[in-house]
Structures are given as C-alpha cells and as structure tokens.
Design a protein around this motif. Structure first.
Motif, PDB file in Angstrom:
ATOM      1  N   VAL A   1       0.779  -1.184   0.099  1.00  0.00           N
ATOM      2  CA  VAL A   1       0.056   0.007   0.022  1.00  0.00           C
ATOM      3  C   VAL A   1       1.090   1.257  -0.034  1.00  0.00           C
ATOM      4  CG1 VAL A   1      -1.892  -0.984   1.147  1.00  0.00           C
ATOM      5  CG2 VAL A   1      -0.088  -0.247   2.481  1.00  0.00           C
ATOM      6  N   ASP A   2       0.250   2.370  -0.124  1.00  0.00           N
ATOM      7  CA  ASP A   2       1.063   3.734  -0.140  1.00  0.00           C
ATOM      8  C   ASP A   2       1.453   3.947   1.105  1.00  0.00           C
ATOM      9  OD1 ASP A   2       0.875   4.649  -2.990  1.00  0.00           O
ATOM     10  OD2 ASP A   2      -1.367   4.220  -2.474  1.00  0.00           O
ATOM     11  N   ALA A   3       0.623   3.748   2.209  1.00  0.00           N
ATOM     12  CA  ALA A   3       1.242   3.997   3.583  1.00  0.00           C
ATOM     13  C   ALA A   3       0.600   3.081   4.584  1.00  0.00           C
ATOM     14  CB  ALA A   3       0.642   5.376   3.954  1.00  0.00           C
ATOM     15  N   VAL A   4       1.116   3.090   5.882  1.00  0.00           N
ATOM     16  CA  VAL A   4       0.336   2.290   6.690  1.00  0.00           C
ATOM     17  C   VAL A   4       0.144   3.266   8.070  1.00  0.00           C
ATOM     18  CG1 VAL A   4       0.888  -0.178   6.271  1.00  0.00           C
ATOM     19  CG2 VAL A   4       2.453   1.224   7.458  1.00  0.00           C
ATOM     20  N   THR A   5      -0.591   2.581   9.086  1.00  0.00           N
ATOM     21  CA  THR A   5      -0.711   3.216  10.446  1.00  0.00           C
ATOM     22  C   THR A   5      -0.006   2.306  11.257  1.00  0.00           C
ATOM     23  OG1 THR A   5      -2.719   1.905  10.822  1.00  0.00           O
ATOM     24  CG2 THR A   5      -3.008   4.144  10.351  1.00  0.00           C
ATOM     25  N   ALA A   6       0.958   2.801  12.351  1.00  0.00           N
ATOM     26  CA  ALA A   6       1.938   2.205  13.066  1.00  0.00           C
ATOM     27  C   ALA A   6       1.651   2.443  14.548  1.00  0.00           C
ATOM     28  CB  ALA A   6       3.291   2.112  12.543  1.00  0.00           C
ATOM     29  N   SER A   7       1.980   1.587  15.429  1.00  0.00           N
ATOM     30  CA  SER A   7       1.844   1.828  16.802  1.00  0.00           C
ATOM     31  C   SER A   7       3.389   1.979  17.405  1.00  0.00           C
ATOM     32  CB  SER A   7       1.100   0.752  17.589  1.00  0.00           C
ATOM     33  OG  SER A   7       1.222   0.863  18.970  1.00  0.00           O
ATOM     34  N   PRO A   8       3.524   2.984  17.979  1.00  0.00           N
ATOM     35  CA  PRO A   8       4.830   3.196  18.841  1.00  0.00           C
ATOM     36  C   PRO A   8       5.147   2.940  19.963  1.00  0.00           C
ATOM     37  CG  PRO A   8       3.417   5.151  19.197  1.00  0.00           C
ATOM     38  CD  PRO A   8       2.491   4.085  18.495  1.00  0.00           C
ATOM     39  N   TYR A   9       4.232   1.846  20.480  1.00  0.00           N
ATOM     40  CA  TYR A   9       4.337   1.457  22.033  1.00  0.00           C
ATOM     41  C   TYR A   9       5.418   0.506  22.398  1.00  0.00           C
ATOM     42  CZ  TYR A   9       0.813   5.218  22.558  1.00  0.00           C
ATOM     43  OH  TYR A   9       0.320   6.139  22.131  1.00  0.00           O
ATOM     44  N   LEU A  10       6.074   0.062  21.257  1.00  0.00           N
ATOM     45  CA  LEU A  10       7.523  -0.619  21.758  1.00  0.00           C
ATOM     46  C   LEU A  10       8.657   0.281  21.300  1.00  0.00           C
ATOM     47  CD1 LEU A  10       5.392  -3.040  21.125  1.00  0.00           C
ATOM     48  CD2 LEU A  10       7.415  -4.293  20.892  1.00  0.00           C
ATOM     49  N   GLY A  11       8.444   1.744  21.380  1.00  0.00           N
ATOM     50  CA  GLY A  11       9.507   2.430  21.103  1.00  0.00           C
ATOM     51  C   GLY A  11       9.442   2.927  19.612  1.00  0.00           C
ATOM     52  N   VAL A  12       9.681   4.340  19.346  1.00  0.00           N
ATOM     53  CA  VAL A  12       9.287   4.879  17.811  1.00  0.00           C
ATOM     54  C   VAL A  12      10.732   4.131  17.186  1.00  0.00           C
ATOM     55  CG1 VAL A  12       9.472   6.980  16.560  1.00  0.00           C
ATOM     56  CG2 VAL A  12       8.220   6.711  18.629  1.00  0.00           C
ATOM     57  N   GLY A  13      11.444   3.924  17.734  1.00  0.00           N
ATOM     58  CA  GLY A  13      12.837   3.414  17.319  1.00  0.00           C
ATOM     59  C   GLY A  13      12.774   2.071  16.625  1.00  0.00           C
ATOM     60  N   SER A  14      11.668   1.236  17.421  1.00  0.00           N
ATOM     61  CA  SER A  14      11.234   0.012  16.818  1.00  0.00           C
ATOM     62  C   SER A  14      10.857  -0.104  15.622  1.00  0.00           C
ATOM     63  CB  SER A  14      10.492  -0.951  17.808  1.00  0.00           C
ATOM     64  OG  SER A  14       9.394  -0.191  17.980  1.00  0.00           O
ATOM     65  N   LEU A  15      10.343   1.188  15.004  1.00  0.00           N
ATOM     66  CA  LEU A  15       9.511   1.114  13.886  1.00  0.00           C
ATOM     67  C   LEU A  15      10.703   1.514  12.556  1.00  0.00           C
ATOM     68  CD1 LEU A  15       6.305   3.194  15.081  1.00  0.00           C
ATOM     69  CD2 LEU A  15       6.560   0.598  14.590  1.00  0.00           C
ATOM     70  N   ALA A  16      11.717   1.634  12.806  1.00  0.00           N
ATOM     71  CA  ALA A  16      12.589   1.973  12.057  1.00  0.00           C
ATOM     72  C   ALA A  16      12.870   1.277  10.801  1.00  0.00           C
ATOM     73  CB  ALA A  16      14.444   1.804  12.629  1.00  0.00           C
ATOM     74  N   PRO A  17      12.513  -0.143  10.575  1.00  0.00           N
ATOM     75  CA  PRO A  17      12.637  -0.836   9.350  1.00  0.00           C
ATOM     76  C   PRO A  17      11.347  -0.301   8.586  1.00  0.00           C
ATOM     77  CG  PRO A  17      12.830  -2.322  11.156  1.00  0.00           C
ATOM     78  CD  PRO A  17      12.487  -1.030  11.810  1.00  0.00           C
ATOM     79  N   MET A  18      10.169  -0.026   9.249  1.00  0.00           N
ATOM     80  CA  MET A  18       9.014   0.552   8.348  1.00  0.00           C
ATOM     81  C   MET A  18       9.685   1.949   7.666  1.00  0.00           C
ATOM     82  SD  MET A  18       5.414   0.175  10.129  1.00  0.00           S
ATOM     83  CE  MET A  18       4.832  -1.348  10.615  1.00  0.00           C
TER      84      MET A  18
END
Ligand SMILES: O=c1ccn([C@@H]2O[C@H](COP(=O)(O)O)[C@@H](O)[C@H]2O)c(=O)[nH]1
Length: 278
Positions: free
Chosen positions: A120-137
């Motif tokens: 998809v063009d974009a997704v929603t993400a939850s930061p509650y394991l730390g914003v840094g954990s979303l780095a691969p996204m």
C-alpha cells in the motif's frame, strides 16, 4: 520514486484534503442489505471503490474488518487495494502494526515492499514498543516512496492515560512521539512522508505539532462525535497539515453510489471551510 509526502501533497491539491475509511462493520453491511460474509464484504468494498476511488485523495481500508473473515477476507483486502490503486486514490492501510524491530521488518516487507500482495502507499503504526522499533518501516517506506502514520494522540478516550503520561524529561509520551517523527521529516518538502494520528475528538491538549512537517491524520470525525470545527481547537496553527478522516459518517450514506459521493462531498466542504486552502 517520488516520496509519499510529495504524492500525498499532489493528491490533496488535486482532490481535496479528505481521507475516507472502508470500515465494513456488520451493522453497515446489514444497513446496506448485504450479508455478513465474504460476498457482502466484497460488494461493500467494490461499491466504495466505485463511488470514491476516482475522487477522494486517500482511502483507508480498516484491516480488522477484512481479517475477521480469515484468508478469504484478506484476499478481498488485496483486491480492494488493487482496485483503489487503479482508480487513482492513495491507499492508507489502517493496520496499526508495531513490534520489536526484527518483526517490524517483516511488517514493513508485507505492506511497504512493492512486490508484496498487500503493498500500500502508507500504513498506520503503533509506537508503544518505542518509535525506534519502527525504523525498518521508516527505512522501507523511504526506499519505495511509502508513508507511515504513527499513533500520537488517538481519538478514543482510553488513549489519554498512556499518551498524556509525563516522561522523565517532562514531555508527555505523545510529545516524544511527535518530536521523533518531526526529526524524520526534517528538510522534506512540500510535505514529509511520516505522519501522525491525532484524533479530532481530543480538544486542546497543548501538544506542540508545529514542527512535524508531515501529514496529521485526524480520525474521530462524524460517528465519534467530532465535527470539522473541532479541527481548529485540536490543531491550531498546524491546520495546514491536517488530513481529516471519516468512515461511518460517509459509509452510512450507502449503498447508493451517488449518495456516497454526496456524503463525501459534504464532509469535504465542511473541512475546506475550516482548513487553509491547499
Ligand atoms: O485514533 C484513532 C486511530 C484510528 N482510528 C480508526 O479510524 C476509523 C474511524 O472510523 P469512524 O467510523 O469514522 O469512527 C476506524 O477505522 C478506527 O479504527 C480512530 O478512530 N482513531
């Protein structure tokens, strides 16, 4: 490839600042005279695509309503994503993923790698394991022109206890999320690819959104009680970055295609009256 922020900015300029959700609630399926099964799900989604895919800037399928039918529901989600892309709207999958970084890599591959069936063009993400954990996204999105909308101040009343809790440095949890996403968008023009979710229901919370540089997705309008005028209170001087999002308010006008279009047009007019011209 062009960045998601650039593509979103163009879509908003051409079609107006509006996101409409595809949320096939059992109650809406019944209201539309459809069965609560995969055939009903397919008919519902195709009707929304036919009505809005060629005119709304962003369409936001809510993954949960497809997942509840198992693999056949996910197959319809895949097909809906393809239909939306062919119709010309940007697809934001509301899937709110988040995990340790190594698992986030797999979520990133699922939604933000163009070779995936649920790309998809974009997704929603939850930061509650730390914003840094979303780095691969964030990395895969940047590589392939995708976007990520991170939950900051959600529209539900339960969110405040966690999101407005104060951290050791005196900022709220939400403000730390806001500040980290602002860093990711630094220097991006005309709009960054990393957005935040900030509910239209939350009132004036005193959070500083002025440096975000990316889109601010505002759910909570319509069925959850907020109106376009509330955007002023919530977003103040950051109104120019707001992408208002409606699901049930528009969907409850269906299944008539013309009525769905009229409902989307009506909420867009309401929002344009509040948001600065773009
Ligand atoms: O803070 C949030 C984040 C996401 N949502 C999602 O948006 C839609 C809202 O639907 P309505 O029918 O317009 O109430 C839904 O998919 C939520 O999961 C949100 O409401 N608030």
């Amino acid at each position: 490839m062009e960045s998601f922020g650039t593509r979103l900015h163009r879509a908003i300029t051409e079609r107006g600042p509006l996101c409409v959700g595809i949320d096939p609630h059992p109650g809406l399926l019944a209201q539309w005279g459809l069965p609560d099964d995969v055939q009903g799900l397919d008919r519902f989604s195709r009707t929304v695509v036919e009505a809005l895919g060629d005119r709304v800037a962003v369409v936001k399928p809510q993954s949960a309503f497809f997942e509840r039918f198992g693999s056949r529901g996910v197959a319809i989600l895949e097909s809906t994503i393809r239909q939306l892309r062919d119709a010309g709207s940007l697809v934001l999958l509301d899937v709110k993923r988040g995990d340790i970084g190594s698992t986030v890599s797999a979520y990133a591959a699922a939604y933000l790698d163009p070779s995936s069936p649920v790309y998809v063009d974009a997704v929603t993400a939850s930061p509650y394991l730390g914003v840094g954990s979303l780095a691969p996204m964030f990395e895969l999105a940047a590589e392939h022109g995708g976007g990520v909308f991170v939950l900051a101040l959600t529209s539900n009343p339960e969110g405040a206890a966690v999101q407005r809790a104060v951290t050791a440095d005196g900022r709220t949890v939400a403000q730390t999320v806001i500040d980290e996403i602002s860093q990711l968008n630094r220097g991006a023009a005309p709009l960054g690819s990393f957005g935040l979710v900030v509910g239209a229901t939350i009132g004036d919370t005193g959070h500083d959104l002025s440096g975000v540089g990316g889109p601010l997705l505002a759910p909570g309008l319509g069925a959850q009680g907020a109106g376009a005028a509330d955007l002023r209170t919530v977003f103040g001087s950051s109104l120019a970055s707001v992408l208002p999002s409606y699901s049930r308010e528009v969907l409850s006008a269906g299944p008539d295609v013309a009525a769905l279009r009229a409902a989307a047009e009506r909420v867009l007019v309401d929002c344009r009256a509040v948001l600065p011209a773009r």
